[in-house]
Design a protein around this motif. Sequence first.
Motif, PDB file in Angstrom:
ATOM      1  N   ASN A 269       0.724  -1.058   0.143  1.00  0.00           N
ATOM      2  CA  ASN A 269      -0.149  -0.079  -0.090  1.00  0.00           C
ATOM      3  C   ASN A 269       0.853   1.311   0.182  1.00  0.00           C
ATOM      4  O   ASN A 269       0.715   2.190  -0.511  1.00  0.00           O
ATOM      5  CB  ASN A 269      -0.841   0.066   1.163  1.00  0.00           C
ATOM      6  N   GLU A 270       1.978   1.162   0.614  1.00  0.00           N
ATOM      7  CA  GLU A 270       2.962   2.194   0.535  1.00  0.00           C
ATOM      8  C   GLU A 270       3.510   2.852  -0.926  1.00  0.00           C
ATOM      9  O   GLU A 270       3.442   3.819  -1.479  1.00  0.00           O
ATOM     10  CB  GLU A 270       4.347   2.188   1.280  1.00  0.00           C
ATOM     11  N   ASP A 273       0.370   4.301  -2.868  1.00  0.00           N
ATOM     12  CA  ASP A 273       0.282   5.428  -2.678  1.00  0.00           C
ATOM     13  C   ASP A 273       1.253   6.283  -3.306  1.00  0.00           C
ATOM     14  O   ASP A 273       0.527   7.277  -3.996  1.00  0.00           O
ATOM     15  CB  ASP A 273       0.697   5.846  -1.070  1.00  0.00           C
ATOM     16  N   ARG A 274       2.301   5.783  -3.702  1.00  0.00           N
ATOM     17  CA  ARG A 274       3.297   6.408  -4.487  1.00  0.00           C
ATOM     18  C   ARG A 274       3.162   6.595  -5.968  1.00  0.00           C
ATOM     19  O   ARG A 274       3.021   7.504  -6.809  1.00  0.00           O
ATOM     20  CB  ARG A 274       4.807   6.112  -4.269  1.00  0.00           C
ATOM     21  N   GLN A 277       0.281   8.805  -6.643  1.00  0.00           N
ATOM     22  CA  GLN A 277       0.438  10.324  -7.106  1.00  0.00           C
ATOM     23  C   GLN A 277       1.453  10.289  -8.399  1.00  0.00           C
ATOM     24  O   GLN A 277       0.831  11.303  -9.162  1.00  0.00           O
ATOM     25  CB  GLN A 277       1.677  10.425  -6.033  1.00  0.00           C
ATOM     26  N   LYS A 285      -0.064  12.603   0.819  1.00  0.00           N
ATOM     27  CA  LYS A 285      -0.476  12.595   2.070  1.00  0.00           C
ATOM     28  C   LYS A 285       0.133  13.965   2.946  1.00  0.00           C
ATOM     29  O   LYS A 285       1.053  14.408   2.694  1.00  0.00           O
ATOM     30  CB  LYS A 285      -0.028  11.640   2.820  1.00  0.00           C
ATOM     31  N   TYR A 290       7.795   9.843   4.552  1.00  0.00           N
ATOM     32  CA  TYR A 290       7.081   8.526   5.111  1.00  0.00           C
ATOM     33  C   TYR A 290       8.038   8.308   6.240  1.00  0.00           C
ATOM     34  O   TYR A 290       9.224   8.507   6.335  1.00  0.00           O
ATOM     35  CB  TYR A 290       7.255   7.504   4.160  1.00  0.00           C
TER      36      TYR A 290
END
Length: 323
Positions: A269-270, A273-274, A277, A285, A290
């Motif tokens: 999920n990290e 997120d990237r 973007q 975020k 992070y």
Amino acid sequence: MMSEQEALKCSSARNRGGVQRVEGKLRASVEKGDYYEAHQMYRTLFFRYMSQAKHVEARELMYNGALLFFSYNQQNSAADLSMLVLESLEKSDTKVADDILEQLVKLFSLMDPNSPERVAFVSRALKWSTGGSGKLGHPKLHQLLAVTLWKEQNYSESRYHFLHSSDGEGCAQMLVEYSASRGFRSEVDMFVAQAVLQFLCLKNKSSASVVFTTYTQKHPSIEKGPPFVQPLLNFIWFLLLAVDGGKLTVFTVLCEQYQPSLKRDPMYNEYLDRIGQLFFGVPPKQSSSYGGLLGNLLNSLMGSGEEEEGEEAQEDSSPIELD
């Protein structure tokens, strides 16, 4: 009267003849076992040549000297001369060329894999290959390093270098071997999912696609698809299609539908997120960076491309350990 071109040829031949005579004497010293004396002579000649701006001669002499010392298992002397090869490149503003990169990787391959000199050598070589700009290194150099480390079965470091090359096919073949020899059968999908997500985080869409296609076709434990038996592979397949389309709603629904598979590794999920973007216009975020271990891993993977001017790049040679 001799033309200027002929004069240059004669001068070059004389220089080469002089270098060959010197190399003969140095080789004789090494063959007699006078390693320390020979090493000091190499260093003296290196600085003499460099002061005369004979950069190519200096580099050739140090390269051949390093190979000679390696052949007699004189690791420290060989590593020192290897560093002088890099110094000659740095100080002469030599442009990157395949033959030079191949020489550097040859020296790297002969160094003791556990030596600190090897880490220092590869870090400095990568820095030189991008003009000392602090970027992550020339893709071709990364590719050659990746293949060398693959041969040594150092899969985690090989993967790091493949990620910064453009060789998705080589990366996939290495990952098939890595998965088959070190992984559990239940993890076959995770090896390629991680690589695809990391390539996308580095904005390398074409390598992400190639690594996925090649890995899923060549892995003996993966039945032909798409669609695949493993939900995570179906997610990656859909994600690559979504990245091409660029529609945020498709990306959002995809991530929601496959949450059970994405929970298998907290990094997924990290990475997503990237990727949101980079490819779907998702705003970052609130926290600008992070935190914790996950943040360190993301920064080591992606830091150089996005860092502020003047900020130090991550250590070029450190592998990404995410297994």
